[in-house]
Write an enzyme that holds these catalytic residues in place. Structure first.
Site, PDB file in Angstrom:
ATOM      1  N   GLU A 213       0.837  -1.217   0.000  1.00 32.92           N
ATOM      2  CA  GLU A 213       0.000   0.000   0.000  1.00 32.92           C
ATOM      3  C   GLU A 213       0.867   1.261   0.000  1.00 32.92           C
ATOM      4  O   GLU A 213       0.599   2.245   0.692  1.00 32.92           O
ATOM      5  CB  GLU A 213      -0.967   0.007   1.194  1.00 32.92           C
ATOM      6  CG  GLU A 213      -1.897  -1.196   1.253  1.00 32.92           C
ATOM      7  CD  GLU A 213      -2.936  -1.236   0.139  1.00 32.92           C
ATOM      8  OE1 GLU A 213      -3.042  -0.257  -0.633  1.00 32.92           O
ATOM      9  OE2 GLU A 213      -3.641  -2.259   0.036  1.00 32.92           O
TER      10      GLU A 213
ATOM     11  N   CYS B  40     -11.026  -6.134 -16.492  1.00 34.46           N
ATOM     12  CA  CYS B  40     -12.387  -5.619 -16.306  1.00 34.46           C
ATOM     13  C   CYS B  40     -13.366  -6.755 -16.620  1.00 34.46           C
ATOM     14  O   CYS B  40     -13.006  -7.738 -17.278  1.00 34.46           O
ATOM     15  CB  CYS B  40     -12.580  -4.447 -17.279  1.00 34.46           C
ATOM     16  SG  CYS B  40     -14.223  -3.700 -17.270  1.00 34.46           S
TER      17      CYS B  40
END
Length: 199
Positions: free
Chosen positions: A85, A142
């Site tokens: 992160e 996607c």
């Protein structure tokens, strides 16, 4: 020669899993890993890095006020730094990681998002794009089959959200990785629906 690496991808691209697998690989070779994460990421516990596939490990928590180079010097000798992160680190902290690479000849591998739910750089990610020796995209797809590049923020009804703070922690309940076309098409369809409801 040590390098600063930035491995980025959209939500759900296995960034945390790859960070933890990389840690395992170093340790299997007898090397010492300093695993770090920003304090803002508390989804799975303050000091836990956890992937969607179930891998998890404790990490050193870095607050926005921390000097990472000083923290590293206090942490003892390591062979590599792995950061998860990394987009949530401040630009100054990315500079400090760069200093560790240059001054201590230590590889630093940063995993994280490049952009937010509106396709804008996170400050930490932007600095990594500017400073990293190696930049690699971790790809995901996607629902339409194209490469996903957008971290679409969604509400409880699956509607794409286009306003709000840059940081909103969440997983599959809050974000969906989309290609840019599907993201724009969904926003346009929502706007058309809203117009129809106003008539």
């Amino acid at each position: 020669m040590a390098k600063l690496y930035f491995k980025y991808g959209a939500m759900g691209s296995s960034k945390s899993a790859q960070a933890l697998i990389t840690k395992f690989n170093y340790e299997e070779l007898g090397m010492s890993v300093w695993l770090i994460k920003p304090s803002i990421d508390t989804r799975d516990g303050a000091d836990i890095i956890k992937s969607r596939i179930g891998l998890e490990c404790k990490a050193q928590v870095i607050t926005p006020e921390d000097n990472i180079k000083e923290k590293y010097n206090a942490a003892g000798k390591h062979d590599v730094i792995i950061a998860d992160e990394a987009q949530f680190f401040t630009p100054q902290q990315i500079d400090q990681l760069r200093d560790v690479v240059d001054e201590d000849d230590l590889p630093v591998l940063c995993f994280g998002l490049r952009t937010d739910f509106l396709t804008h750089f996170f400050p930490g990610a932007q600095r990594l794009m500017e400073l990293a020796d190696s930049i690699t995209e971790i790809k995901t797809v996607c629902a339409c089959g194209r490469k996903a590049t957008v971290n679409a923020r969604i509400d409880e009804n699956g509607r794409v959200i286009t306003r709000g703070n840059q940081v909103l922690l969440g997983g599959n309940d809050s974000y969906v990785a989309m290609c840019h076309k599907c993201w724009m098409d969904k926003i346009s369809a929502q706007q058309e629906q809203e117009k129809g409801e106003m008539i």
